[in-house]
Design a protein around this motif. Structure first.
Motif, short mmCIF file in Angstrom:
data_model
loop_
_atom_site.label_atom_id
_atom_site.label_comp_id
_atom_site.label_asym_id
_atom_site.label_seq_id
_atom_site.Cartn_x
_atom_site.Cartn_y
_atom_site.Cartn_z
N LEU A 82 0.83 -1.19 -0.06
CA LEU A 82 -0.09 0.15 -0.24
C LEU A 82 0.92 1.30 0.00
CD1 LEU A 82 -2.87 -1.06 2.61
CD2 LEU A 82 -2.82 -0.85 0.19
N ILE A 83 2.08 1.24 0.67
CA ILE A 83 2.91 2.50 0.86
C ILE A 83 3.50 2.75 -0.57
CG2 ILE A 83 4.71 3.30 1.83
CD1 ILE A 83 4.15 1.88 4.64
N GLY A 84 3.98 1.58 -1.26
CA GLY A 84 4.61 1.65 -2.40
C GLY A 84 3.49 2.25 -3.27
N GLY A 85 2.49 1.63 -3.59
CA GLY A 85 1.20 2.13 -4.42
C GLY A 85 0.88 3.49 -4.37
N ALA A 119 2.94 5.90 -3.10
CA ALA A 119 4.05 6.72 -3.25
C ALA A 119 4.22 6.80 -4.96
CB ALA A 119 5.51 6.03 -2.90
N MET A 120 3.79 5.81 -5.58
CA MET A 120 3.95 5.86 -7.11
C MET A 120 2.77 6.68 -7.34
SD MET A 120 4.26 1.80 -8.06
CE MET A 120 3.74 1.99 -9.66
N ILE A 121 1.64 6.77 -6.71
CA ILE A 121 0.44 7.73 -7.32
C ILE A 121 0.73 9.21 -7.11
CG2 ILE A 121 -1.95 8.37 -6.72
CD1 ILE A 121 -2.51 5.59 -6.10
N VAL A 122 1.38 9.47 -5.96
CA VAL A 122 1.90 10.70 -5.72
C VAL A 122 3.02 11.15 -6.59
CG1 VAL A 122 3.30 12.13 -3.97
CG2 VAL A 122 1.34 10.55 -3.17
N ALA A 123 3.87 10.39 -7.00
CA ALA A 123 4.92 10.89 -7.88
C ALA A 123 4.30 11.09 -9.31
CB ALA A 123 6.07 9.77 -8.13
N ALA A 124 3.49 10.33 -9.59
CA ALA A 124 2.75 10.20 -11.09
C ALA A 124 1.81 11.68 -11.07
CB ALA A 124 1.83 9.38 -11.36
N ARG A 125 1.23 11.90 -9.90
CA ARG A 125 0.34 13.29 -10.02
C ARG A 125 1.59 14.48 -9.90
NH1 ARG A 125 -4.34 12.22 -5.55
NH2 ARG A 125 -5.52 10.81 -7.00
N ARG A 126 2.51 14.39 -9.30
CA ARG A 126 3.47 15.52 -9.18
C ARG A 126 4.29 15.42 -10.59
NH1 ARG A 126 7.02 14.59 -3.71
NH2 ARG A 126 5.53 15.38 -2.31
N ARG A 127 4.50 14.41 -11.35
CA ARG A 127 4.78 14.60 -12.82
C ARG A 127 3.84 15.01 -13.59
NH1 ARG A 127 8.25 9.77 -15.55
NH2 ARG A 127 9.81 10.87 -13.91
N ALA A 128 2.69 14.73 -13.40
CA ALA A 128 1.73 15.18 -14.50
C ALA A 128 1.43 16.71 -14.01
CB ALA A 128 0.34 14.45 -13.93
N GLY A 129 1.60 17.16 -13.07
CA GLY A 129 1.40 18.88 -12.69
C GLY A 129 2.53 19.32 -13.39
N ARG A 130 3.61 18.94 -13.30
CA ARG A 130 4.63 19.80 -14.20
C ARG A 130 4.64 19.80 -15.63
NH1 ARG A 130 9.52 16.34 -12.12
NH2 ARG A 130 8.40 15.89 -10.07
N VAL A 131 3.92 18.68 -16.10
CA VAL A 131 3.88 18.62 -17.76
C VAL A 131 2.88 19.46 -18.12
CG1 VAL A 131 3.43 17.19 -19.48
CG2 VAL A 131 4.93 16.30 -17.74
N THR A 132 1.75 19.76 -17.28
CA THR A 132 0.61 20.35 -17.67
C THR A 132 0.52 21.50 -16.84
OG1 THR A 132 -0.84 19.27 -16.05
CG2 THR A 132 -0.74 18.19 -18.38
N GLY A 133 1.65 22.05 -16.86
CA GLY A 133 1.77 23.38 -15.97
C GLY A 133 0.95 24.60 -16.62
#
Length: 156
Positions: free
Chosen positions: A116-119, A121-135
């Protein structure tokens, strides 16, 4: 020639099968009781080998435990009574599969918690990356500057 090769292959395959360490003098005459003894022995850890059940181990302690299990079964103990008796003498470590209790909760819950912790962390990292791309969209000045830089690059 083919027949000898097949026989040799069959013998080779048979030798690869796991052998059990139960001695013939330990085997019970009643097949039902022997089956129970084997099932219980497969659940108990050899305290010498530690990665084998007492059914698979050739250690003297494993032999003693196999004999003890068979004695308890022939005396009429239930499977749970035999397990409880061995655990009372050797501790919880003797069980290859620990019991689900409060003191072993972390042992049973850790894999699920880590998943659960790994999942998460992956969701948080994906959201951060998506936030940078669609700035935020570029301003007019930034758009003009980018266009001029690209034009300079294409010319040069």
């Amino acid at each position: 020639m083919i027949r000898r090769t097949l026989i040799a292959l069959a013998l080779l395959a048979a030798s690869a099968l796991p052998t059990l360490a139960v001695n013939p003098d330990e085997v019970l005459s009643d097949p039902a009781l022997e089956a129970r003894a084997r099932a219980l022995s497969a659940q108990l850890r050899c305290m010498v080998c530690q990665n084998q059940s007492i059914d698979d181990s050739n250690a003297e302690l494993a032999k003693d435990l196999r004999v003890l299990v068979r004695e308890r079964i022939t005396n009429g103990d239930s499977d749970q009574a035999v397990i409880d008796y061995v655990v009372s003498r050797y501790g919880e470590f003797v069980l290859l599969k620990p019991r689900f209790e409060a003191k072993t909760l972390i042992l049973w819950g850790a894999p699920a918690a880590l998943l659960l912790i790994g999942g998460a962390a992956m969701i948080v990292a994906a959201r951060r990356r998506a936030g940078r791309v669609t700035g935020v969209a570029l301003s007019d000045a930034e758009t003009k500057r980018l266009a001029s830089l690209l034009a300079d690059r294409d010319r040069g």
